[in-house]
Enzyme design. Structure first.
Site, mmCIF file in Angstrom:
data_model
loop_
_atom_site.group_PDB
_atom_site.id
_atom_site.type_symbol
_atom_site.label_atom_id
_atom_site.label_comp_id
_atom_site.label_asym_id
_atom_site.label_seq_id
_atom_site.Cartn_x
_atom_site.Cartn_y
_atom_site.Cartn_z
ATOM 1 N N LYS A 91 0.852 -1.205 0.000
ATOM 2 C CA LYS A 91 0.000 0.000 0.000
ATOM 3 C C LYS A 91 0.879 1.244 0.000
ATOM 4 O O LYS A 91 0.590 2.240 -0.668
ATOM 5 C CB LYS A 91 -0.931 -0.027 1.225
ATOM 6 C CG LYS A 91 -2.024 1.029 1.212
ATOM 7 C CD LYS A 91 -1.616 2.352 1.807
ATOM 8 C CE LYS A 91 -2.770 3.344 1.812
ATOM 9 N NZ LYS A 91 -2.380 4.673 2.311
ATOM 10 N N ASP A 112 -5.805 4.669 -15.431
ATOM 11 C CA ASP A 112 -6.767 3.870 -14.676
ATOM 12 C C ASP A 112 -6.071 3.262 -13.455
ATOM 13 O O ASP A 112 -5.421 2.218 -13.546
ATOM 14 C CB ASP A 112 -7.320 2.781 -15.615
ATOM 15 C CG ASP A 112 -8.359 1.898 -14.967
ATOM 16 O OD1 ASP A 112 -8.495 1.918 -13.734
ATOM 17 O OD2 ASP A 112 -9.032 1.160 -15.706
ATOM 18 N N HIS A 154 4.268 12.371 10.269
ATOM 19 C CA HIS A 154 2.910 12.460 9.755
ATOM 20 C C HIS A 154 2.105 13.523 10.496
ATOM 21 O O HIS A 154 1.252 14.169 9.933
ATOM 22 C CB HIS A 154 2.266 11.089 9.970
ATOM 23 C CG HIS A 154 1.216 10.748 8.983
ATOM 24 N ND1 HIS A 154 1.504 10.469 7.676
ATOM 25 C CD2 HIS A 154 -0.122 10.642 9.105
ATOM 26 C CE1 HIS A 154 0.391 10.205 7.046
ATOM 27 N NE2 HIS A 154 -0.617 10.300 7.873
#
Ligand code: MEV
Length: 431
Positions: free
Chosen positions: A272, A288, A386
């Site tokens: 991911k 796409d 983050h």
């Protein structure tokens, strides 16, 4: 393109960034103009999909410092997640010290599938197809004269038999098609549909499904980078206050990779992280991304066990070496790539002339993104970096505007409390 290194880019205003990017890429300012508005008009959107009522925007950031096959490239990335663009850019800077990314692609071969059912004898039907292979390939080859003109066309036909208790077995025919600079779905689907009647005549069966496969394992992109071990050193210190040596970070990254290689639960998250970078460029270029996602994860499971798409190890000098290999069915002609003004701007900014070149950039960004995640995870953890970016989103969600966004975010980070209720309180006190 002069250089993809633009120090201080982060601190410039939006307008200054646009003009610095245009001049770094030797492009007129108008090339980048679609990004100031999102690019797509509602009228154009209305022709793209059904039931259009408006537009949905995403931030577009530039991945900096990328050197891919010796070429400087500014990489447009469309993504909503904080840290992605910064992480890729920082890792591209580290990889640059080792010569940047070396990337290659296979031929742009896509696979179209035909499922042939209602057959009495699967082996007999399979052999009959092979006997007519040249004729079928010639027919498929004549379907798209434009692709043919650019050197594409039908390349091969492969037949498998699949036994099945529910429907009594069937044939699967793979039509291997060189789609050159297109993503290829239209060409391949058309070819499969066109061949179907002749396949039925030859086999006596019925051609049921006729559709491309997103497991584009004949259209592979590969990237490699070497990060000099000293570049990995960083001095923020672990919780005990020690700086991380380059060797510690390198070995931490290799150990993190070992986890993803061995465990599907970790591999899914690891991949991911790769897709954070890959999808951002795929999206920015109007490609796409669902096709790319499907292909990536199917490829990661090709051995029968889902695993990491990348590898991390060290070379004889102790430097960190990373590789990434995955299907990359992207095009630069057809579909949204040519219709969406922002997608056209992306292709132009990167100076990309072929789909392979685009695939090489994308897979390099994926590798950089993976490194960013592993470096953070193997050291201080993902949250510290983050949080400050996340804090800004929380501040905006709580109603902060303008300069207040940074102030509220900074205070929440300092307090280590990044929550909407706290942001609301801080805003109230400031007013
Ligand atoms: C978050 O979007 C991506 C990461 O979870 C990737 C990883 O764990 O390798 C940080």
């Amino acid at each position: 393109m002069t250089s993809s290194r633009i120090p201080g880019f982060y601190n410039l205003s939006l307008a200054e960034r646009l003009s610095r990017a245009a001049s770094a890429a030797d492009q007129p300012h108008e090339t980048l103009a679609p990004w100031t508005t999102g690019g797509l008009s509602p009228e154009a959107a209305d022709h793209m999909i059904e039931n259009v009522i408006g537009m949905h925007s995403l931030p577009l950031g530039l991945g900096l410092n990328f050197l891919v096959n010796g070429r400087e490239v500014l990489v447009p990335m469309a993504v909503e997640e904080p840290s992605v663009v910064a992480g890729a850019s920082f890792m591209a800077k580290l990889a640059r010290a080792g010569g940047g990314f070396s990337a290659t692609t296979s031929e742009p071969l896509m696979i179209g599938q035909m499922q042939v059912i209602n057959l009495v004898n699967l082996e007999e039907a399979k052999f009959k197809i092979y006997e007519k292979k040249d004729e079928l390939l010639a027919e498929a080859d004549s379907i798209d004269p434009v692709l043919k003109k650019f050197g594409g066309g039908a390349r091969d036909l492969e037949v498998r038999t699949i036994e099945d208790s529910a429907i009594g077995g069937f044939l699967v025919i793979h039509l291997v098609y060189d789609v050159r600079d297109a993503m290829g779905a239209n060409a391949v689907n058309t070819a499969c549909e066109r061949l179907a009647p002749r396949v039925e005549e030859i086999t006596g069966g019925k051609v049921h499904l006729r559709i491309l496969s997103n497991l584009a394992d004949r259209r592979i992109a590969r990237a490699r980078c070497t990060v000099p071990v000293k570049e990995l050193e960083f001095g923020k210190g672990d919780p005990a206050g020690r700086p991380y040596s380059g060797e510690t970070v390198r070995d931490g990254i290799i150990a993190a990779y070992a986890f993803a290689a061995a465990d599907p639960y970790r591999a899914a998250t690891h991949n991911k992280g790769i897709m954070n970078g890959v999808d951002a460029v795929v999206l920015a270029t109007g490609n796409d991304w669902r096709a790319i996602e499907a292909g990536a994860h199917a490829y990661a499971a090709r051995s029968g066990r889902y695993t990491s798409l990348s590898t991390w190890g060290k070379d004889s000098e102790g430097n960190l070496v990373g590789t990434l290999e995955m299907p990359m069915a992207v095009g630069i002609i057809g579909g949204a790539t040519k219709v969406h003004p922002a997608a056209k701007a992306a292709i132009q900014l990167m100076g990309v002339k072929t789909a392979s070149e685009l695939a090489e950039i994308i897979v390099s960004v994926g590798l950089a993104q993976n490194l960013a995640a592993l470096r953070a995870l193997a050291t201080e953890g993902i949250q510290r970096g983050h949080m400050s970016l996340h804090a800004r989103q929380v501040a905006i969600a709580a109603g902060a505007e303008g300069e207040l966004i940074e102030k509220v975010a900074a205070q929440m980070v300092a307090e280590k409390t990044v929550r909407i209720d706290r942001a609301e309180e801080i805003i109230k006190n400031w007013k």
